[in-house]
Design a protein around this motif. Structure first.
Motif, PDB file in Angstrom:
ATOM      1  N   ASP A  58       0.824  -1.195   0.000  1.00 48.80           N
ATOM      2  CA  ASP A  58       0.000   0.000   0.000  1.00 48.80           C
ATOM      3  C   ASP A  58       0.867   1.256   0.000  1.00 48.80           C
ATOM      4  O   ASP A  58       0.631   2.195  -0.770  1.00 48.80           O
ATOM      5  CB  ASP A  58      -0.933  -0.026   1.212  1.00 48.80           C
ATOM      6  CG  ASP A  58      -1.970   1.078   1.180  1.00 48.80           C
ATOM      7  OD1 ASP A  58      -2.620   1.250   0.130  1.00 48.80           O
ATOM      8  OD2 ASP A  58      -2.126   1.759   2.213  1.00 48.80           O
ATOM      9  N   ALA A  59       1.883   1.264   0.844  1.00 48.17           N
ATOM     10  CA  ALA A  59       2.794   2.413   0.911  1.00 48.17           C
ATOM     11  C   ALA A  59       3.581   2.556  -0.399  1.00 48.17           C
ATOM     12  O   ALA A  59       3.767   3.674  -0.904  1.00 48.17           O
ATOM     13  CB  ALA A  59       3.744   2.265   2.091  1.00 48.17           C
ATOM     14  N   LEU A  60       4.026   1.429  -0.952  1.00 46.19           N
ATOM     15  CA  LEU A  60       4.762   1.438  -2.215  1.00 46.19           C
ATOM     16  C   LEU A  60       3.915   2.053  -3.330  1.00 46.19           C
ATOM     17  O   LEU A  60       4.382   2.932  -4.064  1.00 46.19           O
ATOM     18  CB  LEU A  60       5.166   0.008  -2.592  1.00 46.19           C
ATOM     19  CG  LEU A  60       5.732  -0.186  -3.994  1.00 46.19           C
ATOM     20  CD1 LEU A  60       7.107   0.460  -4.101  1.00 46.19           C
ATOM     21  CD2 LEU A  60       5.814  -1.661  -4.337  1.00 46.19           C
ATOM     22  N   ILE A  61       2.664   1.610  -3.444  1.00 51.38           N
ATOM     23  CA  ILE A  61       1.787   2.142  -4.488  1.00 51.38           C
ATOM     24  C   ILE A  61       1.566   3.638  -4.288  1.00 51.38           C
ATOM     25  O   ILE A  61       1.555   4.408  -5.258  1.00 51.38           O
ATOM     26  CB  ILE A  61       0.446   1.371  -4.523  1.00 51.38           C
ATOM     27  CG1 ILE A  61       0.669  -0.038  -5.056  1.00 51.38           C
ATOM     28  CG2 ILE A  61      -0.601   2.105  -5.350  1.00 51.38           C
ATOM     29  CD1 ILE A  61       1.226  -0.115  -6.471  1.00 51.38           C
ATOM     30  N   GLY A  62       1.441   4.081  -3.054  1.00 49.80           N
ATOM     31  CA  GLY A  62       1.294   5.514  -2.790  1.00 49.80           C
ATOM     32  C   GLY A  62       2.496   6.308  -3.263  1.00 49.80           C
ATOM     33  O   GLY A  62       2.355   7.371  -3.891  1.00 49.80           O
ATOM     34  N   ARG A  63       3.686   5.785  -2.973  1.00 51.69           N
ATOM     35  CA  ARG A  63       4.911   6.489  -3.411  1.00 51.69           C
ATOM     36  C   ARG A  63       5.034   6.486  -4.934  1.00 51.69           C
ATOM     37  O   ARG A  63       5.382   7.500  -5.549  1.00 51.69           O
ATOM     38  CB  ARG A  63       6.146   5.856  -2.776  1.00 51.69           C
ATOM     39  CG  ARG A  63       6.258   6.099  -1.283  1.00 51.69           C
ATOM     40  CD  ARG A  63       7.583   5.637  -0.724  1.00 51.69           C
ATOM     41  NE  ARG A  63       7.827   4.217  -0.895  1.00 51.69           N
ATOM     42  CZ  ARG A  63       7.511   3.262  -0.021  1.00 51.69           C
ATOM     43  NH1 ARG A  63       6.912   3.586   1.114  1.00 51.69           N
ATOM     44  NH2 ARG A  63       7.782   1.998  -0.258  1.00 51.69           N
ATOM     45  N   LEU A  64       4.742   5.331  -5.568  1.00 49.92           N
ATOM     46  CA  LEU A  64       4.861   5.240  -7.024  1.00 49.92           C
ATOM     47  C   LEU A  64       3.803   6.098  -7.726  1.00 49.92           C
ATOM     48  O   LEU A  64       4.077   6.681  -8.775  1.00 49.92           O
ATOM     49  CB  LEU A  64       4.750   3.781  -7.479  1.00 49.92           C
ATOM     50  CG  LEU A  64       5.959   2.909  -7.140  1.00 49.92           C
ATOM     51  CD1 LEU A  64       5.682   1.453  -7.467  1.00 49.92           C
ATOM     52  CD2 LEU A  64       7.208   3.402  -7.866  1.00 49.92           C
ATOM     53  N   ARG A  65       2.639   6.187  -7.121  1.00 49.50           N
ATOM     54  CA  ARG A  65       1.581   7.033  -7.690  1.00 49.50           C
ATOM     55  C   ARG A  65       2.038   8.493  -7.710  1.00 49.50           C
ATOM     56  O   ARG A  65       1.871   9.199  -8.705  1.00 49.50           O
ATOM     57  CB  ARG A  65       0.308   6.872  -6.861  1.00 49.50           C
ATOM     58  CG  ARG A  65      -0.877   7.556  -7.444  1.00 49.50           C
ATOM     59  CD  ARG A  65      -2.118   7.241  -6.625  1.00 49.50           C
ATOM     60  NE  ARG A  65      -3.280   7.867  -7.223  1.00 49.50           N
ATOM     61  CZ  ARG A  65      -4.498   7.715  -6.794  1.00 49.50           C
ATOM     62  NH1 ARG A  65      -4.753   6.959  -5.753  1.00 49.50           N
ATOM     63  NH2 ARG A  65      -5.485   8.322  -7.392  1.00 49.50           N
ATOM     64  N   ASN A 107      -2.634   7.581 -14.646  1.00 51.52           N
ATOM     65  CA  ASN A 107      -1.736   7.003 -13.645  1.00 51.52           C
ATOM     66  C   ASN A 107      -2.114   5.540 -13.375  1.00 51.52           C
ATOM     67  O   ASN A 107      -3.165   5.267 -12.797  1.00 51.52           O
ATOM     68  CB  ASN A 107      -1.800   7.818 -12.356  1.00 51.52           C
ATOM     69  CG  ASN A 107      -0.719   7.465 -11.381  1.00 51.52           C
ATOM     70  OD1 ASN A 107      -0.233   6.340 -11.349  1.00 51.52           O
ATOM     71  ND2 ASN A 107      -0.335   8.432 -10.557  1.00 51.52           N
ATOM     72  N   PRO A 108      -1.263   4.575 -13.785  1.00 48.10           N
ATOM     73  CA  PRO A 108      -1.613   3.161 -13.597  1.00 48.10           C
ATOM     74  C   PRO A 108      -1.615   2.749 -12.125  1.00 48.10           C
ATOM     75  O   PRO A 108      -2.251   1.759 -11.760  1.00 48.10           O
ATOM     76  CB  PRO A 108      -0.520   2.419 -14.379  1.00 48.10           C
ATOM     77  CG  PRO A 108       0.637   3.358 -14.404  1.00 48.10           C
ATOM     78  CD  PRO A 108       0.040   4.737 -14.426  1.00 48.10           C
ATOM     79  N   PHE A 109      -0.943   3.507 -11.275  1.00 48.48           N
ATOM     80  CA  PHE A 109      -0.878   3.184  -9.847  1.00 48.48           C
ATOM     81  C   PHE A 109      -2.162   3.597  -9.121  1.00 48.48           C
ATOM     82  O   PHE A 109      -2.414   3.141  -8.018  1.00 48.48           O
ATOM     83  CB  PHE A 109       0.335   3.861  -9.200  1.00 48.48           C
ATOM     84  CG  PHE A 109       1.616   3.474  -9.868  1.00 48.48           C
ATOM     85  CD1 PHE A 109       2.211   2.252  -9.615  1.00 48.48           C
ATOM     86  CD2 PHE A 109       2.220   4.326 -10.779  1.00 48.48           C
ATOM     87  CE1 PHE A 109       3.382   1.878 -10.248  1.00 48.48           C
ATOM     88  CE2 PHE A 109       3.398   3.960 -11.420  1.00 48.48           C
ATOM     89  CZ  PHE A 109       3.977   2.738 -11.161  1.00 48.48           C
ATOM     90  N   GLY A 110      -2.956   4.453  -9.765  1.00 48.58           N
ATOM     91  CA  GLY A 110      -4.215   4.893  -9.178  1.00 48.58           C
ATOM     92  C   GLY A 110      -5.410   4.154  -9.749  1.00 48.58           C
ATOM     93  O   GLY A 110      -6.552   4.490  -9.450  1.00 48.58           O
ATOM     94  N   SER A 111      -5.162   3.147 -10.543  1.00 50.49           N
ATOM     95  CA  SER A 111      -6.229   2.381 -11.187  1.00 50.49           C
ATOM     96  C   SER A 111      -7.128   1.692 -10.168  1.00 50.49           C
ATOM     97  O   SER A 111      -6.677   1.250  -9.109  1.00 50.49           O
ATOM     98  CB  SER A 111      -5.578   1.335 -12.103  1.00 50.49           C
ATOM     99  OG  SER A 111      -6.436   0.267 -12.362  1.00 50.49           O
TER     100      SER A 111
END
Length: 170
Positions: free
Chosen positions: A103-110, A123-127
């Motif tokens: 969850d934290a990783l996806i937040g940073r990558l987003r 943004n593919p991380f916010g899909s």
């Protein structure tokens, strides 16, 4: 009498040269490492994937790839320790990335995606697919460990009106 060093500290100046950027925060450093790792992952695909071609399926593949480096024991349905928060003995169930880490990783990558020129709309991380995947990981890991995940409820602030009735405000 104050020395120059004391005077600089009192004025908030530093001894760093003006051209040297301030050191990155822990979050910014981790975000940069994560972004570089994801970029390297895309380059290593056969054929390589450019950032403009990247979509949620590449993100899902990346998350599955990261599971091999996980440290969280996730008991399988058939395991005798399934649903036990503290199993009494070791088992052969796989190690995975913990939901909180993903969850934290996806937040940073987003955030990094948009900081590096990506559009919030693409943004593919916010899909929604990624959000569903993370929710499923959270729920399955909680169930496998016997720890029910309970969503935190928003606190309601009660406000008394002049007539004595209470209105809930959020």
């Amino acid at each position: 009498m104050m020395s120059n060093k004391g005077k600089e500290a009192a004025e908030g100046s530093s001894s760093r040269p003006v051209s040297e950027p301030a050191p990155l925060s822990r979050y910014e450093s981790q975000k940069k490492r994560d972004w570089n790792t994801f970029g390297q992952y895309l380059k290593n695909q056969r054929p390589p994937v450019s950032l403009s071609q990247c979509n949620y399926s590449h993100v899902l593949e990346f998350l599955h790839y990261l599971d091999q480096f996980g440290k969280t024991k996730v008991h399988l349905n058939g395991c005798i320790f399934f649903g036990q928060p503290e199993p009494p003995a070791p088992c052969t169930c796989p190690l995975r990335q913990a939901w909180g880490s993903l969850d934290a990783l996806i937040g940073r990558l987003r955030a990094a995606y948009e900081e590096n020129g990506g559009s919030p709309e693409t943004n593919p991380f916010g899909s929604s697919t990624i959000r569903v995947y993370l929710r499923e990981v959270r729920e399955s890991q909680a169930k496998a460990r016997g720890i029910p995940y309970k969503k935190k409820k928003k606190k309601k602030i009660e406000n008394k009106d002049g007539d004595g009735s209470k209105n809930a405000m959020q």
